[in-house]
Design a protein around this motif. Structure first.
Motif, PDB file in Angstrom:
ATOM      1  N   GLY A 221       0.830  -1.202   0.000  1.00  0.00           N
ATOM      2  CA  GLY A 221       0.000   0.000   0.000  1.00  0.00           C
ATOM      3  C   GLY A 221       0.864   1.252   0.000  1.00  0.00           C
ATOM      4  O   GLY A 221       2.089   1.185   0.152  1.00  0.00           O
ATOM      5  N   CYS A 222       0.217   2.394  -0.215  1.00  0.00           N
ATOM      6  CA  CYS A 222       0.948   3.665  -0.264  1.00  0.00           C
ATOM      7  C   CYS A 222       0.004   4.780   0.178  1.00  0.00           C
ATOM      8  O   CYS A 222      -1.153   4.817  -0.238  1.00  0.00           O
ATOM      9  N   PRO A 223       0.494   5.680   1.022  1.00  0.00           N
ATOM     10  CA  PRO A 223      -0.417   6.719   1.533  1.00  0.00           C
ATOM     11  C   PRO A 223      -0.549   7.930   0.612  1.00  0.00           C
ATOM     12  O   PRO A 223      -1.269   8.862   0.942  1.00  0.00           O
ATOM     13  N   ARG A 224       0.146   7.948  -0.539  1.00  0.00           N
ATOM     14  CA  ARG A 224       0.193   9.195  -1.309  1.00  0.00           C
ATOM     15  C   ARG A 224      -0.998   9.395  -2.257  1.00  0.00           C
ATOM     16  O   ARG A 224      -1.256  10.511  -2.679  1.00  0.00           O
ATOM     17  N   GLY A 225      -1.655   8.345  -2.636  1.00  0.00           N
ATOM     18  CA  GLY A 225      -2.930   8.492  -3.350  1.00  0.00           C
ATOM     19  C   GLY A 225      -2.887   9.116  -4.732  1.00  0.00           C
ATOM     20  O   GLY A 225      -3.814   9.841  -5.108  1.00  0.00           O
ATOM     21  N   CYS A 226      -1.846   8.855  -5.516  1.00  0.00           N
ATOM     22  CA  CYS A 226      -1.817   9.405  -6.887  1.00  0.00           C
ATOM     23  C   CYS A 226      -2.998   8.817  -7.673  1.00  0.00           C
ATOM     24  O   CYS A 226      -3.264   7.617  -7.597  1.00  0.00           O
ATOM     25  N   LYS A 227      -3.656   9.677  -8.442  1.00  0.00           N
ATOM     26  CA  LYS A 227      -4.893   9.251  -9.112  1.00  0.00           C
ATOM     27  C   LYS A 227      -4.680   8.158 -10.150  1.00  0.00           C
ATOM     28  O   LYS A 227      -5.581   7.402 -10.461  1.00  0.00           O
ATOM     29  N   PHE A 228      -3.473   8.095 -10.739  1.00  0.00           N
ATOM     30  CA  PHE A 228      -3.223   7.159 -11.845  1.00  0.00           C
ATOM     31  C   PHE A 228      -2.667   5.820 -11.367  1.00  0.00           C
ATOM     32  O   PHE A 228      -2.226   4.998 -12.168  1.00  0.00           O
ATOM     33  N   CYS A 229      -2.678   5.595 -10.062  1.00  0.00           N
ATOM     34  CA  CYS A 229      -1.982   4.418  -9.531  1.00  0.00           C
ATOM     35  C   CYS A 229      -2.958   3.469  -8.847  1.00  0.00           C
ATOM     36  O   CYS A 229      -3.802   3.904  -8.054  1.00  0.00           O
ATOM     37  N   SER A 230      -2.827   2.168  -9.138  1.00  0.00           N
ATOM     38  CA  SER A 230      -3.766   1.214  -8.558  1.00  0.00           C
ATOM     39  C   SER A 230      -3.376   0.816  -7.137  1.00  0.00           C
ATOM     40  O   SER A 230      -4.228   0.373  -6.362  1.00  0.00           O
ATOM     41  N   ALA A 263       8.754  -2.206  -0.994  1.00  0.00           N
ATOM     42  CA  ALA A 263       7.554  -1.470  -0.552  1.00  0.00           C
ATOM     43  C   ALA A 263       7.392  -0.331  -1.537  1.00  0.00           C
ATOM     44  O   ALA A 263       8.314  -0.026  -2.301  1.00  0.00           O
ATOM     45  N   GLU A 264       6.251   0.308  -1.556  1.00  0.00           N
ATOM     46  CA  GLU A 264       6.080   1.434  -2.483  1.00  0.00           C
ATOM     47  C   GLU A 264       6.947   2.616  -2.050  1.00  0.00           C
ATOM     48  O   GLU A 264       7.312   3.449  -2.859  1.00  0.00           O
ATOM     49  N   ASP A 265       7.250   2.684  -0.756  1.00  0.00           N
ATOM     50  CA  ASP A 265       8.197   3.689  -0.263  1.00  0.00           C
ATOM     51  C   ASP A 265       8.863   3.121   0.985  1.00  0.00           C
ATOM     52  O   ASP A 265       8.308   3.179   2.086  1.00  0.00           O
ATOM     53  N   ALA A 347      -0.804  14.198  -2.872  1.00  0.00           N
ATOM     54  CA  ALA A 347       0.035  13.968  -1.688  1.00  0.00           C
ATOM     55  C   ALA A 347       1.489  13.644  -2.062  1.00  0.00           C
ATOM     56  O   ALA A 347       2.290  13.287  -1.205  1.00  0.00           O
ATOM     57  N   LYS A 348       1.812  13.780  -3.342  1.00  0.00           N
ATOM     58  CA  LYS A 348       3.155  13.392  -3.809  1.00  0.00           C
ATOM     59  C   LYS A 348       4.265  14.196  -3.112  1.00  0.00           C
ATOM     60  O   LYS A 348       5.328  13.672  -2.812  1.00  0.00           O
ATOM     61  N   ALA A 349       4.019  15.481  -2.906  1.00  0.00           N
ATOM     62  CA  ALA A 349       5.059  16.345  -2.342  1.00  0.00           C
ATOM     63  C   ALA A 349       5.073  16.334  -0.813  1.00  0.00           C
ATOM     64  O   ALA A 349       5.997  16.861  -0.206  1.00  0.00           O
TER      65      ALA A 349
END
Ligand code: SF4
Length: 488
Positions: A221-230, A263-265, A347-349
């Motif tokens: 999982g990833c907390p950044r929530g980019c719209k183009f990412c599943s 991990a995603e990050d 949330a990328k930045a």
């Protein structure tokens, strides 16, 4: 002939440890070229060694589903794709990453070399055309495909009929157990099964056998929530140290000497938010270094590096020693435009503001260079909300990153995540700005690739011997790029 309920495999490009150098796996996304196929195969995806007739290492996703099925009392086995004919099975589970060559590195190679389908697509088809696969199908085995590349089948569903693929499972592998049980009980499978549920930490098994290049997950999982990412549609889960350590032991006991923390990050290990925790990251990397001679990270973010530069300094002290001089990670720059950040990657930045993003990327690049972290970065273009001005901002950022020791790969927007109903961006839609961005990335990569390759092959004698061939391959890309008019 051995009987197994569920036979798990993948094509030859994935069932390889790429000489212990994960990065060489990118070569599988190149199309056939001037290097003879036997040599290219040996350089980039040599056959995996076998122990007692079974692959010594296998892709982590296959190891995970193998362990889950066994834990659930289902007879499952990961086998080499060339060995399918030796078995009888009710189900063939095939793991896919980029089955048709539409992933980022494949499209980049295709854009430069323009010489047909990449090896990974060719070998995926070869698997489905193999005698072993055909024999299993004639005997009535059902085929289920799963893995990160399943989205591609949505755009090529006729392929399913052509090769007898009964079901495409899209979701986290652990959630496929009921589907597999249904198939074993003779129930009809859906053509596509999209699973949005996610397993809890307890439901995620520990691998039982070695994974390719010692890769192990530390969380999902990833907390950044980019719209183009599943990835962002799934919950964030971090594994406790003990769970991670068990998988390191599995690999080390099998003789694997290096490992990748996945991990995603990686920098956000153990955190709910977006600020890295020094103590946790230090402990994690110290533990990894205790088991593995050489480690790297699958992914990290520029914002997390810039948020806690001290952590990168500490990690460099832990990771870099007489056995390794640097470490790598995949990192998404994605854009140099604060406007696009606001629209598509809010949330990328974080913990910084979108307006600060280009500066954050530059600052993080400096921190990484100073501390021997060499990333493979991605940029995204063709997002539905992208304007020409956004692309110009990204080009400007690329200019500022010219001294950043890294590989930067541009990728086209693919409809996924919250944007899954949007139109796919196609190469022929590229405007002049986007073409310029691609060329800038290529020039950047050609400038740095030899320097990075020199450091990359330092650790292994056999790879030093092979180095001239890899250098030749880079020359071929450069030459093809010029011949096809992509590079001047
Ligand atoms: S940071 Fe990466 S993994 Fe996380 S949501 Fe964005 S693209 Fe996906």
């Amino acid at each position: 002939m051995d009987r197994v309920d569920v036979l798990l495999t993948c094509d030859r490009t994935l069932m390889s440890n790429h000489h212990g150098k994960e990065f060489l796996g990118f070569g599988t996304s190149a199309p056939p070229n001037w290097l003879p196929e036997w040599l290219f195969r040996y350089l980039f995806f040599p056959k995996i060694k076998k122990v007692n007739g079974l692959p010594w290492q296998a892709p982590y996703g296959l190891r995970k589903i193998e362990a889950k099925l066994i834990d659930e009392g289902i007879d499952a086995l990961v086998v080499d794709p060339d060995d399918l004919a030796k078995y009888r099975a009710k189900i063939i589970g095939i793991y896919v990453m980029d089955p048709f060559g539409w992933g980022p590195s494949s499209t980049t190679f295709a854009g430069v070399m323009k010489t047909g389908e990449p090896y990974l697509a060719k070998y995926f088809k070869k698997l489905l055309q193999s005698k072993g696969y055909k024999k299993l199908k004639e005997e009535g085995a059902k085929t289920i495909v799963g893995g990160p590349g399943t989205w591609q089948f949505r755009y090529k569903s006729e392929f399913l009929d052509e090769y007898g693929i009964d079901c495409v499972f899209n979701g986290e592998g652990e959630m496929a157990v009921d589907l597999i049980r249904d198939a074993l009980n003779g129930k009809k499978l859906p053509r596509f099964h999209d699973e949005y549920g996610a397993p809890s930490l307890k439901e995620i098994p520990t691998i039982r056998k070695a994974s390719v290049n010692g890769l192990i997950e530390i969380g999902r999982g990833c907390p950044r929530g980019c719209k183009f990412c599943s990835v962002t549609l799934r919950p964030l889960r971090w594994y406790p140290y003990e769970k991670i350590e068990k998988e390191m032991k599995v690999n080390v006991e099998a003789g694997v000497k290096g490992g990748i923390l996945h991990a995603e990050d990686v920098l956000l290990y153990g955190q709910r938010g977006v600020i890295p925790n020094e103590e946790k990251i230090v402990k994690l990397n110290e533990m990894a270094k205790k088991y593995y001679n050489i480690i790297s990270w699958s992914h990290a973010s520029f914002a997390a590096v810039a948020a806690k530069p001290k952590i990168i300094e500490k990690c460099s002290e832990i990771i870099c020693d007489e056995k390794q001089k640097w470490w790598g990670a995949e990192m998404g720059i994605e854009t140099g435009s604060p406007e696009l950040i606001k629209k598509a990657m809010p949330a990328k930045a974080k913990p910084f503001k979108p307006e600060q993003y280009p500066e954050i990327v530059k600052e993080a690049a400096g921190i990484m260079t100073d501390n021997n972290l060499i990333p493979a970065c991605t940029l995204i273009t063709g997002l539905p909300e992208e304007t020409e001005n956004d692309v110009i901002k990204t080009i400007e950022l690329m200019d500022d990153l010219k001294d950043f020791k890294s590989v930067i790969v541009p990728l086209f927007f693919v409809p996924m995540g919250k944007l899954k109903n949007e139109d796919w961006f196609k190469e022929e839609e590229m405007n002049e700005m986007q073409k310029e961005l691609l060329i800038k990335c290529l020039r950047h990569d050609l400038k740095w690739i030899n320097t990075i390759a020199n450091e990359y092959f330092q650790e292994r004698k056999r790879c030093v011997f092979l180095k001239p061939f890899y250098a030749l391959f880079v020359k071929i890309i450069e030459w093809q790029g010029r011949k096809k008019g992509v590079l001047e």
